[in-house]
Enzyme design. Sequence first.
Site, PDB file in Angstrom:
ATOM      1  N   CYS A   2       0.865  -1.172   0.000  1.00 38.26           N
ATOM      2  CA  CYS A   2       0.000   0.000   0.000  1.00 38.26           C
ATOM      3  C   CYS A   2       0.902   1.222   0.000  1.00 38.26           C
ATOM      4  O   CYS A   2       1.602   1.490   0.973  1.00 38.26           O
ATOM      5  CB  CYS A   2      -0.913  -0.003   1.231  1.00 38.26           C
ATOM      6  N   GLU A 103      -3.353   1.040  -6.505  1.00 35.29           N
ATOM      7  CA  GLU A 103      -2.277   0.212  -7.033  1.00 35.29           C
ATOM      8  C   GLU A 103      -2.086   0.572  -8.506  1.00 35.29           C
ATOM      9  O   GLU A 103      -2.990   1.116  -9.144  1.00 35.29           O
ATOM     10  CB  GLU A 103      -2.595  -1.281  -6.902  1.00 35.29           C
TER      11      GLU A 103
END
Length: 230
Positions: A2, A103
């Site tokens: 993340c 992402e």
Amino acid sequence: MCGRYLMTSPKDAMKALFGVRADAHIPPRYNISPGQPVLIVRNNESGLAELAAVEWGLVPEWKKELGAKPLINARMETVAEKPSFRSPMKRTRCLVPFDGWYEWKTVNGRKQPFLITPVGGGLQAFAGIWTTWHGPAGEHWLETMAILTGPTNGPMRSLHSRMPLVVKREQYGAWLTPHDPLPRGFLESFDFMPETAFEWRAVNSRLNDVRFDAPECLEPPEQERQHTLF
């Protein structure tokens, strides 16, 4: 992993979900990046949950000087053993409020950002750890955090091999309660939210600029927007 996320829910949602005071104005954040101040929920000295502002990128309390590369993520497989993480994993765990994370995936030769959100939307919490760095002579007071990650084994693997651990609401209290030593199988006792609880879509490449923090981050990719004009 993340490396960017967003937190746009109002403070009333924060109060309702975590049971914390949120008196100050909390502006929506669409492009939260490492090194920036972020909000966490942690236990105070009285054992009550509180909202706190810390910096994203954990600095181990024993480190003599600030490093160039922040520790933004901690792997669930090694977080209890690595020197940088094992002490906060036992004593100072936290929840990191979020509404989604990003992402990147290569599409047609270009890095395309994707927004990952809970199915149905809503505020959630990453599993995190935090600590305080005072410097070699005790001259600093810097509170920092890192987000725990685990492997992806389902459809989300098409985006990345890892994802942040998301704590279910009924286990918030258990996550925040310190343990020293850490009980055997502590992480395995948590039923973290599965990949199927999330969905994702491509978003605007303006997100690539860490200085850009606006609702336009959530818009469709530029080519899709152009296509709808015709």
